[in-house]
Scaffold this motif. Structure first.
Motif, PDB file in Angstrom:
ATOM      1  N   PHE A 196       0.839  -1.199   0.000  1.00 50.07           N
ATOM      2  CA  PHE A 196       0.000   0.000   0.000  1.00 50.07           C
ATOM      3  C   PHE A 196       0.874   1.249   0.000  1.00 50.07           C
ATOM      4  CE2 PHE A 196      -2.496  -3.283   2.152  1.00 50.07           C
ATOM      5  CZ  PHE A 196      -3.717  -3.187   1.511  1.00 50.07           C
ATOM      6  N   MET A 197       0.423   2.299  -0.701  1.00 52.03           N
ATOM      7  CA  MET A 197       1.179   3.554  -0.700  1.00 52.03           C
ATOM      8  C   MET A 197       0.301   4.686  -1.213  1.00 52.03           C
ATOM      9  SD  MET A 197       4.804   4.525  -2.588  1.00 52.03           S
ATOM     10  CE  MET A 197       4.223   4.110  -4.211  1.00 52.03           C
ATOM     11  N   ASN A 198       0.470   5.882  -0.617  1.00 48.48           N
ATOM     12  CA  ASN A 198      -0.036   7.100  -1.242  1.00 48.48           C
ATOM     13  C   ASN A 198       1.157   7.724  -1.951  1.00 48.48           C
ATOM     14  OD1 ASN A 198      -0.725   9.896  -1.767  1.00 48.48           O
ATOM     15  ND2 ASN A 198      -2.486   9.595  -0.422  1.00 48.48           N
ATOM     16  N   GLU A 199       1.195   7.567  -3.251  1.00 52.18           N
ATOM     17  CA  GLU A 199       2.381   7.956  -4.018  1.00 52.18           C
ATOM     18  C   GLU A 199       2.625   9.457  -3.977  1.00 52.18           C
ATOM     19  OE1 GLU A 199       4.334   7.140  -8.449  1.00 52.18           O
ATOM     20  OE2 GLU A 199       2.303   6.473  -7.973  1.00 52.18           O
ATOM     21  N   VAL A 200       1.554  10.252  -4.010  1.00 54.39           N
ATOM     22  CA  VAL A 200       1.705  11.707  -3.976  1.00 54.39           C
ATOM     23  C   VAL A 200       2.329  12.148  -2.656  1.00 54.39           C
ATOM     24  CG1 VAL A 200       0.458  13.894  -3.984  1.00 54.39           C
ATOM     25  CG2 VAL A 200      -0.182  12.103  -5.594  1.00 54.39           C
ATOM     26  N   HIS A 201       1.833  11.613  -1.552  1.00 57.45           N
ATOM     27  CA  HIS A 201       2.373  11.976  -0.240  1.00 57.45           C
ATOM     28  C   HIS A 201       3.805  11.481  -0.078  1.00 57.45           C
ATOM     29  CE1 HIS A 201      -1.920  12.330   1.661  1.00 57.45           C
ATOM     30  NE2 HIS A 201      -1.773  13.035   0.552  1.00 57.45           N
ATOM     31  N   GLU A 202       4.084  10.288  -0.612  1.00 61.40           N
ATOM     32  CA  GLU A 202       5.416   9.715  -0.449  1.00 61.40           C
ATOM     33  C   GLU A 202       6.452  10.516  -1.236  1.00 61.40           C
ATOM     34  OE1 GLU A 202       7.956   6.734   1.236  1.00 61.40           O
ATOM     35  OE2 GLU A 202       5.943   7.502   1.692  1.00 61.40           O
ATOM     36  N   LYS A 203       6.138  10.864  -2.474  1.00 68.08           N
ATOM     37  CA  LYS A 203       7.090  11.624  -3.284  1.00 68.08           C
ATOM     38  C   LYS A 203       7.264  13.046  -2.761  1.00 68.08           C
ATOM     39  CE  LYS A 203       6.605   9.142  -7.654  1.00 68.08           C
ATOM     40  NZ  LYS A 203       6.204   9.230  -9.079  1.00 68.08           N
ATOM     41  N   GLY A 204       6.215  13.600  -2.167  1.00 65.07           N
ATOM     42  CA  GLY A 204       6.302  14.955  -1.646  1.00 65.07           C
ATOM     43  C   GLY A 204       6.760  15.046  -0.204  1.00 65.07           C
ATOM     44  N   HIS A 205       7.021  13.888   0.443  1.00 66.19           N
ATOM     45  CA  HIS A 205       7.491  13.858   1.843  1.00 66.19           C
ATOM     46  C   HIS A 205       6.508  14.587   2.763  1.00 66.19           C
ATOM     47  CE1 HIS A 205      11.419  12.401   0.373  1.00 66.19           C
ATOM     48  NE2 HIS A 205      11.289  13.315  -0.576  1.00 66.19           N
ATOM     49  N   PHE A 206       5.211  14.394   2.532  1.00 66.69           N
ATOM     50  CA  PHE A 206       4.185  15.141   3.259  1.00 66.69           C
ATOM     51  C   PHE A 206       4.224  14.900   4.769  1.00 66.69           C
ATOM     52  CE2 PHE A 206       0.755  16.043  -0.189  1.00 66.69           C
ATOM     53  CZ  PHE A 206       1.730  16.563  -1.017  1.00 66.69           C
ATOM     54  N   LEU A 207       4.741  13.770   5.204  1.00 63.39           N
ATOM     55  CA  LEU A 207       4.649  13.409   6.622  1.00 63.39           C
ATOM     56  C   LEU A 207       5.971  13.557   7.367  1.00 63.39           C
ATOM     57  CD1 LEU A 207       2.368  10.251   6.303  1.00 63.39           C
ATOM     58  CD2 LEU A 207       1.732  12.658   6.405  1.00 63.39           C
ATOM     59  N   GLU A 208       6.965  14.130   6.713  1.00 61.84           N
ATOM     60  CA  GLU A 208       8.253  14.351   7.381  1.00 61.84           C
ATOM     61  C   GLU A 208       8.150  15.498   8.396  1.00 61.84           C
ATOM     62  OE1 GLU A 208      10.966  12.641   7.217  1.00 61.84           O
ATOM     63  OE2 GLU A 208      10.287  11.235   5.665  1.00 61.84           O
ATOM     64  N   LYS A 209       9.148  15.620   9.234  1.00 63.80           N
ATOM     65  CA  LYS A 209       9.143  16.681  10.246  1.00 63.80           C
ATOM     66  C   LYS A 209       9.253  18.047   9.572  1.00 63.80           C
ATOM     67  CE  LYS A 209      14.157  16.736  10.967  1.00 63.80           C
ATOM     68  NZ  LYS A 209      15.256  16.552  11.937  1.00 63.80           N
ATOM     69  N   ILE A 210       8.782  19.089  10.279  1.00 63.61           N
ATOM     70  CA  ILE A 210       8.862  20.478   9.799  1.00 63.61           C
ATOM     71  C   ILE A 210      10.064  21.138  10.467  1.00 63.61           C
ATOM     72  CG2 ILE A 210       7.646  22.660   9.551  1.00 63.61           C
ATOM     73  CD1 ILE A 210       6.294  20.339   8.107  1.00 63.61           C
ATOM     74  N   LEU A 211      10.951  21.647   9.668  1.00 68.42           N
ATOM     75  CA  LEU A 211      12.147  22.290  10.203  1.00 68.42           C
ATOM     76  C   LEU A 211      11.823  23.667  10.778  1.00 68.42           C
ATOM     77  CD1 LEU A 211      14.615  21.436   7.290  1.00 68.42           C
ATOM     78  CD2 LEU A 211      14.290  20.185   9.447  1.00 68.42           C
ATOM     79  N   ASP A 212      12.738  24.178  11.616  1.00 69.73           N
ATOM     80  CA  ASP A 212      12.559  25.521  12.185  1.00 69.73           C
ATOM     81  C   ASP A 212      12.466  26.556  11.067  1.00 69.73           C
ATOM     82  OD1 ASP A 212      12.641  24.519  14.723  1.00 69.73           O
ATOM     83  OD2 ASP A 212      14.783  24.910  15.006  1.00 69.73           O
ATOM     84  N   TYR A 213      11.638  27.541  11.327  1.00 69.99           N
ATOM     85  CA  TYR A 213      11.497  28.630  10.358  1.00 69.99           C
ATOM     86  C   TYR A 213      12.789  29.460  10.336  1.00 69.99           C
ATOM     87  CZ  TYR A 213       9.578  32.728   7.976  1.00 69.99           C
ATOM     88  OH  TYR A 213       9.345  33.749   7.093  1.00 69.99           O
ATOM     89  N   VAL A 214      13.322  29.662   9.143  1.00 72.17           N
ATOM     90  CA  VAL A 214      14.561  30.442   9.006  1.00 72.17           C
ATOM     91  C   VAL A 214      14.195  31.916   8.872  1.00 72.17           C
ATOM     92  CG1 VAL A 214      16.622  30.826   7.610  1.00 72.17           C
ATOM     93  CG2 VAL A 214      15.726  28.502   7.896  1.00 72.17           C
ATOM     94  N   PRO A 215      14.644  32.788   9.810  1.00 70.54           N
ATOM     95  CA  PRO A 215      14.304  34.220   9.721  1.00 70.54           C
ATOM     96  C   PRO A 215      14.762  34.826   8.401  1.00 70.54           C
ATOM     97  CG  PRO A 215      15.266  33.691  11.847  1.00 70.54           C
ATOM     98  CD  PRO A 215      15.447  32.483  10.983  1.00 70.54           C
ATOM     99  N   ARG A 216      13.893  35.643   7.813  1.00 68.68           N
ATOM    100  CA  ARG A 216      14.223  36.303   6.553  1.00 68.68           C
ATOM    101  C   ARG A 216      14.983  37.604   6.799  1.00 68.68           C
ATOM    102  NH1 ARG A 216      12.610  31.417   5.654  1.00 68.68           N
ATOM    103  NH2 ARG A 216      11.572  31.065   3.662  1.00 68.68           N
ATOM    104  N   LEU A 217      15.831  37.964   5.862  1.00 66.62           N
ATOM    105  CA  LEU A 217      16.567  39.237   5.888  1.00 66.62           C
ATOM    106  C   LEU A 217      17.404  39.387   7.149  1.00 66.62           C
ATOM    107  CD1 LEU A 217      13.742  41.580   4.562  1.00 66.62           C
ATOM    108  CD2 LEU A 217      15.535  40.418   3.249  1.00 66.62           C
ATOM    109  N   SER A 218      18.013  38.298   7.627  1.00 65.74           N
ATOM    110  CA  SER A 218      18.850  38.371   8.822  1.00 65.74           C
ATOM    111  C   SER A 218      20.255  38.853   8.455  1.00 65.74           C
ATOM    112  CB  SER A 218      18.926  36.996   9.491  1.00 65.74           C
ATOM    113  OG  SER A 218      19.812  37.035  10.577  1.00 65.74           O
ATOM    114  N   ASP A 219      20.812  39.737   9.286  1.00 65.63           N
ATOM    115  CA  ASP A 219      22.172  40.238   9.078  1.00 65.63           C
ATOM    116  C   ASP A 219      23.190  39.442   9.893  1.00 65.63           C
ATOM    117  OD1 ASP A 219      21.329  42.211   7.368  1.00 65.63           O
ATOM    118  OD2 ASP A 219      21.025  43.664   8.986  1.00 65.63           O
ATOM    119  N   GLY A 220      22.766  38.331  10.450  1.00 64.27           N
ATOM    120  CA  GLY A 220      23.681  37.558  11.275  1.00 64.27           C
ATOM    121  C   GLY A 220      23.485  37.862  12.749  1.00 64.27           C
TER     122      GLY A 220
END
Length: 489
Positions: free
Chosen positions: A113-137
């Motif tokens: 059994f497989m949901n091919e769309v979810h598997e190819k898109g990695h729908f169930l993987e962990k969500i990484l931390d949000y990377v701040p935009r326009l950071s100067d360090g």
């Protein structure tokens, strides 16, 4: 969101020197007593993040994030290569007969059994931390600009930041096992979850005897609430084969004739053969060469089924082969009690019902799965037709009638030339199937569907085979079959 192979998780697309991702949807909402919340419908399935920016009058800001899966189209599919196997059954019987212990059966459906769309898109993987935009360090003026604090990130609900346990994007399995005659319909009750999540399970048995059968249904669920059911069955027999004692009856010496009846028959046969030989009606036959050729063809077919074809629930199962000193090698094939599909279609013409219509759809789907399996094995059928489809006891279609190669039509002997079923073949194969391929089998599959929904009628009614090629070149198409809906013409 996109998948990061380096960090093994999903994240929003990053800004870099060559790419500045633009949000798919932006809308400003003013605070009031009645807030009109915006809505957005994505173009396709995916994992989407929603970033909320909240500002006060002093322009102080906070950011929060929610994650959601959007999918209105995908479904769970089943593999034609990785099947449901009863691993305690004998491998020599393709896991369909259990001949040793009768206390339990072990069932595996790994990769089935497989949901091919979810598997190819990695729908169930962990969500990484949000990377701040326009950071100067770390020491810049815009350090942690648009940073999302952990308390404002998505930690609730089913699709949150955490990895969702799954097997091929299936998040839950439940099963039912029942003793008795196998059925094509699945039970409505008594389903039990497989916990923890796994793709194998043991079923305890009670009071199993030789000749009994046990059927197992597996139901898979994805995160969108879709489900898919498939099943298998195993049969039990540990009784040894019985061998009857040979009894020889001798001729009676003191009967009406002093010799046996066989002698009388032999004398008559000899007289007939002498008469036919003298009148020129009896010609010597190349029996030895024909037998050798037939034996070689049968051995080639056995090797073809053993090595190349493999096992699929919609392809007639090759069980094994035996050698006979007189008749040579023989194949042992699956028994299909409901007979040939074409005869079945002709028999139900006067007994059409909603159940019959549903059965026809299932037969078409099963043939499609079987042909897809053969295509994956690089096997070209060349002879696909309703007469080459058998039905087992549960009306499941079994494809047969194909072999290791095509018959040459270039020989001088007309008896060795290829017999071409023109009405079922694609235009490029109407003179020879030598160059037939997967695409020409697709054409034949379309003709088989026409046969099914016309309830066994012969294709191109009113036309003789020799007329068909010319008519096709002129753009001729058959009329809609009787049981085909207008929506699918």
């Amino acid at each position: 969101m996109e998948y990061s192979y380096d960090n093994k998780g999903l994240r929003e697309p990053l800004i870099n020197r060559t790419f500045n991702p633009v949000p798919l949807f932006i809308q400003e909402v003013n605070a009031s007593d009645i807030i009109s919340f915006p809505t957005y419908a994505p173009d396709g399935p995916g994992v989407y993040s929603v970033i909320l920016e909240v500002n006060d009058k002093a322009n102080n800001s906070k950011y929060s994030r929610q994650v959601a899966i959007y999918d209105r189209t995908s479904n769970i599919s089943t593999s034609s290569i990785h099947l449901i196997d009863v691993t305690t059954a004998s491998k020599l019987t393709n896991f369909t007969w259990q001949t040793s212990q009768f206390s339990k059966i072990d069932v595996s459906w790994s990769g089935h059994f497989m949901n091919e769309v979810h598997e190819k898109g990695h729908f169930l993987e962990k969500i990484l931390d949000y990377v701040p935009r326009l950071s100067d360090g770390k020491f810049g003026r815009r350090h942690d600009y648009k940073k999302i604090l952990p308390s404002f990130d998505d930690n609730d609900g089913v699709r949150n930041r955490s990895f969702i346990p799954n097997i091929k994007s299936i998040i839950r399995f439940d099963t039912v096992g029942r003793q008795g005659i196998p059925m094509s319909t699945f039970p409505k009750t008594a389903w039990q979850d497989v916990t923890p999540l796994n793709d194998n399970k043991s079923f305890p048995l009670m009071d199993i005897r030789d000749g009994d059968s046990y059927q197992i249904w597996i139901r898979a669920h994805d995160i969108m609430g879709n489900s898919k059911v498939d099943y298998t069955a195993v049969h039990f027999d540990r009784s040894p084969p019985s061998v009857s004692k040979v009894k020889i009856e001798y001729n009676i010496d003191d009967g009406a004739y002093p010799f046996s009846r066989f002698t009388v028959v032999l004398i008559v046969v000899i007289i007939v053969l002498v008469f036919l030989g003298r009148t020129g009606r009896l010609q010597p036959a190349k029996q030895h060469d024909q037998n050798e050729e037939a034996i070689m063809k049968m051995k080639a077919k056995i090797n073809f089924y053993t090595i190349k074809v493999g096992r699929h629930k919609n392809v007639l199962q090759f069980i094994g082969s035996v050698e006979d000193e007189v008749r040579g090698p023989m194949m042992i094939l699956e028994y299909c009690s409901k007979g040939v599909l074409k005869q079945f279609l002709e028999a139900i013409k006067s007994n059409i019902s909603v159940d019959i219509d549903e059965r026809l759809y299932r037969i078409v789907f099963g043939i499609c799965l079987g042909m897809d399996f053969l295509a994956s094995k690089k096997v070209v059928h060349r002879r696909l037709a309703a007469r080459n489809i058998l039905l087992n006891g549960m009306y499941e279609p079994k494809i047969t009638g194909f072999g290791p190669d095509y018959i040459s039509d270039e020989g001088d002997d007309k008896s060795e030339r290829e017999r071409i079923p023109i009405k079922w073949l694609a235009p490029e194969c109407m003179n020879s199937t030598k160059h037939a391929n997967e695409l020409s089998d697709v054409w034949s599959f379309g003709i088989v569907m026409w046969e099914i929904f016309s309830l066994g009628e012969t294709p191109y009614p009113g036309l003789q085979s020799r007329e068909v090629p010319g008519k096709i070149k002129q753009g001729y198409k058959m009329k809609k079959p009787e049981r085909c809906d207008d929506a699918y013409v």
